[in-house]
Design a protein around this motif. Sequence first.
Motif, PDB file in Angstrom:
ATOM      1  N   SER A 189       0.830  -1.209   0.000  1.00  0.00           N
ATOM      2  CA  SER A 189       0.000   0.000   0.000  1.00  0.00           C
ATOM      3  C   SER A 189       0.862   1.256   0.000  1.00  0.00           C
ATOM      4  N   LYS A 190       1.937   1.221   0.786  1.00  0.00           N
ATOM      5  CA  LYS A 190       2.832   2.376   0.851  1.00  0.00           C
ATOM      6  C   LYS A 190       3.517   2.600  -0.493  1.00  0.00           C
ATOM      7  N   ILE A 191       4.013   1.538  -1.100  1.00  0.00           N
ATOM      8  CA  ILE A 191       4.704   1.668  -2.389  1.00  0.00           C
ATOM      9  C   ILE A 191       3.756   2.188  -3.460  1.00  0.00           C
ATOM     10  N   PHE A 192       2.527   1.668  -3.489  1.00  0.00           N
ATOM     11  CA  PHE A 192       1.567   2.122  -4.500  1.00  0.00           C
ATOM     12  C   PHE A 192       1.229   3.600  -4.307  1.00  0.00           C
ATOM     13  N   THR A 193       1.111   4.029  -3.058  1.00  0.00           N
ATOM     14  CA  THR A 193       0.837   5.442  -2.792  1.00  0.00           C
ATOM     15  C   THR A 193       1.979   6.322  -3.295  1.00  0.00           C
ATOM     16  N   LEU A 194       3.214   5.893  -3.054  1.00  0.00           N
ATOM     17  CA  LEU A 194       4.371   6.665  -3.506  1.00  0.00           C
ATOM     18  C   LEU A 194       4.435   6.731  -5.030  1.00  0.00           C
ATOM     19  N   LEU A 195       4.152   5.618  -5.687  1.00  0.00           N
ATOM     20  CA  LEU A 195       4.170   5.605  -7.153  1.00  0.00           C
ATOM     21  C   LEU A 195       3.099   6.534  -7.716  1.00  0.00           C
ATOM     22  N   THR A 196       1.963   6.567  -7.073  1.00  0.00           N
ATOM     23  CA  THR A 196       0.882   7.452  -7.528  1.00  0.00           C
ATOM     24  C   THR A 196       1.281   8.913  -7.380  1.00  0.00           C
ATOM     25  N   GLU A 197       1.960   9.237  -6.283  1.00  0.00           N
ATOM     26  CA  GLU A 197       2.410  10.613  -6.082  1.00  0.00           C
ATOM     27  C   GLU A 197       3.410  11.035  -7.161  1.00  0.00           C
ATOM     28  N   TRP A 198       4.228  10.104  -7.602  1.00  0.00           N
ATOM     29  CA  TRP A 198       5.199  10.405  -8.663  1.00  0.00           C
ATOM     30  C   TRP A 198       4.585  10.308 -10.061  1.00  0.00           C
ATOM     31  N   LYS A 199       3.342   9.850 -10.135  1.00  0.00           N
ATOM     32  CA  LYS A 199       2.618   9.703 -11.412  1.00  0.00           C
ATOM     33  C   LYS A 199       3.304   8.717 -12.358  1.00  0.00           C
ATOM     34  N   VAL A 200       3.859   7.649 -11.789  1.00  0.00           N
ATOM     35  CA  VAL A 200       4.517   6.627 -12.603  1.00  0.00           C
ATOM     36  C   VAL A 200       3.906   5.252 -12.354  1.00  0.00           C
ATOM     37  N   ASP A 201       2.718   5.218 -11.718  1.00  0.00           N
ATOM     38  CA  ASP A 201       2.121   3.928 -11.385  1.00  0.00           C
ATOM     39  C   ASP A 201       1.734   3.129 -12.623  1.00  0.00           C
ATOM     40  N   LYS A 202       1.613   3.784 -13.777  1.00  0.00           N
ATOM     41  CA  LYS A 202       1.265   3.079 -15.012  1.00  0.00           C
ATOM     42  C   LYS A 202       2.496   2.800 -15.883  1.00  0.00           C
ATOM     43  N   LYS A 203       3.690   3.055 -15.346  1.00  0.00           N
ATOM     44  CA  LYS A 203       4.917   2.888 -16.131  1.00  0.00           C
ATOM     45  C   LYS A 203       5.891   1.903 -15.490  1.00  0.00           C
ATOM     46  N   ILE A 204       5.412   1.049 -14.593  1.00  0.00           N
ATOM     47  CA  ILE A 204       6.303   0.143 -13.870  1.00  0.00           C
ATOM     48  C   ILE A 204       6.474  -1.154 -14.649  1.00  0.00           C
ATOM     49  N   PHE A 205       7.731  -1.610 -14.736  1.00  0.00           N
ATOM     50  CA  PHE A 205       8.015  -2.885 -15.390  1.00  0.00           C
ATOM     51  C   PHE A 205       8.286  -3.989 -14.374  1.00  0.00           C
ATOM     52  N   SER A 206       9.141  -3.715 -13.379  1.00  0.00           N
ATOM     53  CA  SER A 206       9.499  -4.762 -12.411  1.00  0.00           C
ATOM     54  C   SER A 206       9.868  -4.135 -11.080  1.00  0.00           C
ATOM     55  N   ILE A 207       9.935  -4.964 -10.050  1.00  0.00           N
ATOM     56  CA  ILE A 207      10.414  -4.544  -8.738  1.00  0.00           C
ATOM     57  C   ILE A 207      11.310  -5.645  -8.188  1.00  0.00           C
ATOM     58  N   THR A 208      12.457  -5.251  -7.647  1.00  0.00           N
ATOM     59  CA  THR A 208      13.428  -6.194  -7.095  1.00  0.00           C
ATOM     60  C   THR A 208      13.427  -6.094  -5.583  1.00  0.00           C
ATOM     61  N   LEU A 209      13.230  -7.238  -4.921  1.00  0.00           N
ATOM     62  CA  LEU A 209      13.174  -7.293  -3.460  1.00  0.00           C
ATOM     63  C   LEU A 209      14.023  -8.451  -2.970  1.00  0.00           C
ATOM     64  N   ASP A 210      14.364  -8.431  -1.680  1.00  0.00           N
ATOM     65  CA  ASP A 210      15.090  -9.565  -1.118  1.00  0.00           C
ATOM     66  C   ASP A 210      14.103 -10.684  -0.788  1.00  0.00           C
ATOM     67  N   ASN A 211      14.589 -11.739  -0.123  1.00  0.00           N
ATOM     68  CA  ASN A 211      13.788 -12.942   0.056  1.00  0.00           C
ATOM     69  C   ASN A 211      13.022 -12.986   1.376  1.00  0.00           C
TER      70      ASN A 211
END
Length: 733
Positions: free
Chosen positions: A283-305
């Motif tokens: 939820s936090k990540i999606f909110t941040l992406l929306t603020e940057w107006k790039v929520d429709k331009k995401i290809f991938s996300i890299t996270l640890d295990n």
Amino acid sequence: MEGMWLPTNNNGYMTCESESSKFPLEAKQGRVTSLGSTLAIQHLQIQTWLQGNMNYETVSNLVTTGVGSEAALVEVDEPSSKRLRPATSDVWNFFKKLGPDKDGVERAECKGCKKVFKAGGKRYGTSTIKRHLDSCTQIKHEDIGQTIAELQLKMGSLKIDSGVARDMFAGYVVAGDKPFNMVDDRRFRNWVKYISPTLKLPSRNTVKADIVKVYKREAAKLKKILVSIPNRICLTSDLWTSSTNEGFICLTAHFVDENWKLQSKILNFCHMPPPHTGFELSSKIFTLLTEWKVDKKIFSITLDNASSNDTCVEHLKSTLDVHGSLLCGGEFFHVRCSAHILNLIVQDGMKICGDAVSKIREGIKFLRKSESRMVKFKECFEDIEELEYTTALCLDVPTRWNSLYAMLASAIPYKKAFEMYKVKEAGFREFCPSSDEWRRTEKICDFLLPFYETTKLMSGTSYPTSNLYFLQVWQIQLILMNSLKNDEVLIRNMGEKMMIKFNKYWEEYSVVLAFGAVLDPRFKLNTLVHCYNEIDPISAKDKVELVKSKLYNLFEVYDQNSSTTVESSSQLSSNFSQTTSSAIGTQLIKIVGDLMSRNQEAEVKSGKNQLDIYLSEATLFCNDAIIDVLQWWKDNHHRFPTLSLMARDLLSIPITTVASEYAFSMGFHVLNKYRSRLLSDNVEAVICTRNWIRGYDDFEEDKDQEDIAKGEGYSSGVGSNDVIDLYEDEDKN
């Protein structure tokens, strides 16, 4: 010219009308002479250059050389019928006057982005172009103040602009990790007052406000870039706990910019209150992406295990997919951190590395415990021929396996000195490995070398494009397979343990890694065939076909979403001809453009798409191990417009969360036991602005190497708990 000078008065002075500067000059029939005429000439040249009323040659023509002992002469022209208004604003250092357009309105061109504005004259002035300087992405704001200062110094009349000075000082505080309250130091204020008595130093709160202002300005520039680029954005994210036990989330964007350069920018470094569950993180990540107006331009996300990250990815993927933001239903959305996986693999092997490594570790601890022991140890080198103490002995850190390799690599060259010191110091005998243990240690070190080099490749701040990672993982698998046949029992046992962990995470190579290798013009599908055959000839064909089919499926999505057609390609050729017509004949360019369009039409009719054509062409022959793959795609993007767009996205995928780790290292510098009351919003402003201005510099890498050499280990990225509560933000609520 005469209009620039007022008539001489009875005291024999001539006054410059624009500046009211007086010079001891004497007028004689249209000429002026004086021993001080050089000052008047220089003043006149400076004013003329600033005002832009005449070029330099006009001023130079006014100067004539005197004969004998006569002074230099300055010729005074007849007054012009109409004098232009002086252009004294500093903004003209960054804009080029183009003169009036067809409508009679003055135009000016930005020297950075080449954008043309209506500016100059009584009607428009300079307000518009001044506002443009704040948003221009091609001109760095700190360069503006520096350029103005250098220009004024050259003119001999430095005028300190308080606004520019505050902006430059805010940049200094951010880039140098300086505390806001440094301006409260009496000695610092006295020094500044001595250098410039007229400069008014800002208060601590003003410095904080200036940094926030710079942060907002740079954020607006970055948002403009992210929205304008045609390609998608890849993300990395991780959590960090500060010295005050506050949780922070770091979100970093990785993308190829308009110049085809790989960029890594911290979007947010903000407070993340508990609970840190997968749902809350998504939820936090999606909110941040929306603020940057790039929520429709995401290809991938890299996270640890971490287990919470799996939940985070599933929820975030479903949220983005509902909005139609992901490609192929998010099949390539989640990328696991390869550096973290590699660390888990090697750590499993290290658990059974034997007593030899333990003896070396305890021996180094024994030597480093006192200065006298190290002095006596270095004296042993005097009795050994062709052996010098050149590299410091270092200790390993349990959480960083590569520090274990560094410890072994530093001790092995000194094994003779260890043996000699054992004779001199009886208490060291239990820590000195035997000759057989030294032999096994050397084999362990050789075995770990490829893992160490791969970790360095993955952990660099200037990380390479993803085309290299497939070969690195393939090499690791080959080494582990060969270790199972090693004559040394210890190496075989280590290999077995590590192979189990490898199969858990990398039994099937990541398709995304394979995509990167295929889009390297030196490799393509032929390299995949060779690599898979080396591992298992029986399943190699099926693995290659799987990668190929998924690659074609992804390209079809790009092709459907792309507006690139034969007609637009023709337009591209037309645009290309306009930019190069100055160097080559326009008619020839038109012919070449028509031929390119016809060739593309023929390829479409033959049933071949851009991916077919790319894979059917011969691989690129190059002797260099590392090439700029993005530069190759930039040079060929007019041939593969859609495929090059896909290549920009795939090659920018980070397979590690190292970018976040370095952000945490910066966070540890900004928010530590000496600055523990800094507000989270100000922490974000400092760290993000520093990253946007300086990028990922090498100070942390140098610090890590220095810590290893001193035996202090790597920075854990987590602050100390013994917090000294010094104030930083006085108005904390």
